[in-house]
Design a protein around this motif. Structure first.
Motif, PDB file in Angstrom:
ATOM      1  N   CYS A 163     -27.706   6.189  29.956  1.00 59.49           N
ATOM      2  CA  CYS A 163     -27.971   5.863  31.357  1.00 59.49           C
ATOM      3  C   CYS A 163     -29.219   6.631  31.780  1.00 59.49           C
ATOM      4  N   HIS A 190     -22.529  -1.488  33.349  1.00 61.41           N
ATOM      5  CA  HIS A 190     -22.387  -1.274  34.792  1.00 61.41           C
ATOM      6  C   HIS A 190     -21.399  -2.251  35.412  1.00 61.41           C
ATOM      7  N   ASP A 249     -22.813   8.203  34.118  1.00 69.77           N
ATOM      8  CA  ASP A 249     -22.192   7.016  33.513  1.00 69.77           C
ATOM      9  C   ASP A 249     -21.601   7.209  32.111  1.00 69.77           C
ATOM     10  N   ARG A 297     -33.403   1.978  26.207  1.00 71.68           N
ATOM     11  CA  ARG A 297     -33.362   2.211  27.643  1.00 71.68           C
ATOM     12  C   ARG A 297     -33.079   3.686  27.931  1.00 71.68           C
ATOM     13  N   LYS A 317     -33.251   8.318  38.642  1.00 66.96           N
ATOM     14  CA  LYS A 317     -31.927   7.708  38.757  1.00 66.96           C
ATOM     15  C   LYS A 317     -31.540   7.433  40.207  1.00 66.96           C
ATOM     16  N   GLU A 323     -25.211   0.711  27.632  1.00 63.76           N
ATOM     17  CA  GLU A 323     -25.381   2.165  27.657  1.00 63.76           C
ATOM     18  C   GLU A 323     -24.702   2.806  26.452  1.00 63.76           C
ATOM     19  N   GLN A 338     -18.683   4.764  30.893  1.00 63.00           N
ATOM     20  CA  GLN A 338     -18.976   3.389  30.477  1.00 63.00           C
ATOM     21  C   GLN A 338     -19.890   3.331  29.252  1.00 63.00           C
TER      22      GLN A 338
HETATM   23 MN    MN Z   1     -26.143   3.818  34.340  1.00 67.35          MN
END
Ligand code: MN
Ligand code: PEP
Length: 337
Positions: A102, A272, A309, A126, A131, A298, A312
């Motif tokens: 993330c 997400h 995050d 990524r 953020k 992610e 996830q």
């Molecule tokens: Mn994220």
């Protein structure tokens, strides 16, 4: 307005039409298709009432674009847009997976994830350096330091970089480091920011707003396209509904709707959408089966210690396994990965 040219229209005809449109205060956008060229005339169309364009040499027919979004609509361009960056194609037959943490947290952590996702077959990395956090007290990202780590990861692995631009004031900085500029869900209707990235010559990954309709989302894409940048990737990342079992609700139906409405590539971010790592694999498989051109997932080397995050994020091992599963799904729907 769409001006469809005759198959044998010459460059001189095109130049003449473009010049005429400019005289009328309209902005011409040329789309060269396989069989013929189309010119979109964007602006106040009422000026055309007494100025028939269909008599100009090379013009076959003139039609209104009925949708509120013009340049990004299927009406304007029949063929899918394929975005190519250093040999990596997004929107073509090959599915592209964008993977990484993330947020960029440490140099070593980022490099480890980059190496692992590269080994799993990914071409795009990524990681957020800026953020958009709900709380002002949460980790806000490393800023330029994070961008430098991304550049290092790119230099070592050859992965292309996707990172978020949150503020028009950081445009020059982020532009220098990234290959694809991410516009986050919370900024989908930040029209100043959209106008800014519309002037750039790098592709834009436009995430769907938390409560945005598909039409609003496409209007945001139109903002970018209207400034000249037509290299836009749409990213469905789940929307707000009454359901609380998942962080958001993944709107898979957006994929076939978008495929009909627009020529732009469509990718899905199941991380997400779900908010929980073990729902990410089934949603990823469903997205590919449903026609998505790619995924944004992610991945963290130590999710339990992630600053953002972690719940996830997939561990690299699970991600590698998912890539193997996705290859089979891609093949089953006539795609490759
Ligand atoms: Mn994220
Ligand atoms: C992200 O990709 O890390 C992110 C913040 O996503 P979104 O804008 O979709 O919430």
């Amino acid at each position: 307005m769409i001006i469809v040219l005759k198959p044998d229209a010459t460059q001189e005809d095109i130049d003449h039409i473009v010049e005429r449109l400019k005289e009328l205060g309209l902005t011409p956008h040329i789309s060269k298709g396989k069989e013929r060229t189309i010119i979109g005339a964007i602006g106040d169309e009422s000026v055309l009432q007494n100025q028939p364009l269909d008599i100009l040499p090379g013009v076959e027919k003139v039609m209104p674009i009925l949708k509120p979004y013009k340049l990004v609509s299927r009406e304007f361009q029949k063929e899918n847009t394929v975005i190519e960056i250093d040999g990596v194609r997004i929107g073509g037959r090959e599915i592209q997976v964008i993977a990484g943490p993330c947020s960029v947290e440490t140099r070593e952590g980022l490099l480890e994830v980059a190496r692992r996702v590269r080994r799993a077959g990914v071409k795009l990395l990524r990681g957020g350096a800026f953020k958009p956090r709900t709380s002002p007290y949460s980790f806000q990202g490393l800023g330029e330091e994070g961008l430098k780590y991304l550049a290092e990861a790119k230099a070592e692995t050859g992965l292309l970089i996707v990172t978020e631009l949150m503020d028009p004031r950081d445009t020059e900085l982020v532009y220098r480091y990234t290959d694809i500029i991410q516009i986050g869900a919370r900024n989908m209707q930040n029209f100043r920011l959209l106008t800014e990235v519309g002037k750039l010559d790098k592709p834009v990954l436009l995430k769907r707003g938390l409560s945005a309709t598909i039409k609003e989302w496409l209007m945001s894409a139109e903002y970018i396209a209207s400034q000249g940048n037509r290299r836009i990737i749409l990213c469905e990342r789940g929307i707000r509904t009454f359901e609380t079992a998942t962080r958001n609700t993944l709107d898979l139906s957006a994929i076939p709707v978008l495929k009909e409405e627009t020529h732009l590539p469509v990718i899905v971010d199941p991380s997400h959408a779900a908010g929980i790592w073990n729902y990410v694999p089934p949603l990823s498989r469903a997205a590919i089966a449903c026609g998505a051109d790619g995924l944004l997932i992610e991945v963290h080397h130590e999710p339990e210690k992630a600053l953002c995050d972690g719940s996830q994020s997939l561990k690299p091992d699970r991600f590698e396994e998912l890539m193997r599963e996705l290859r089979k799904v891609a093949e089953a729907v006539g795609r490759s990965l």
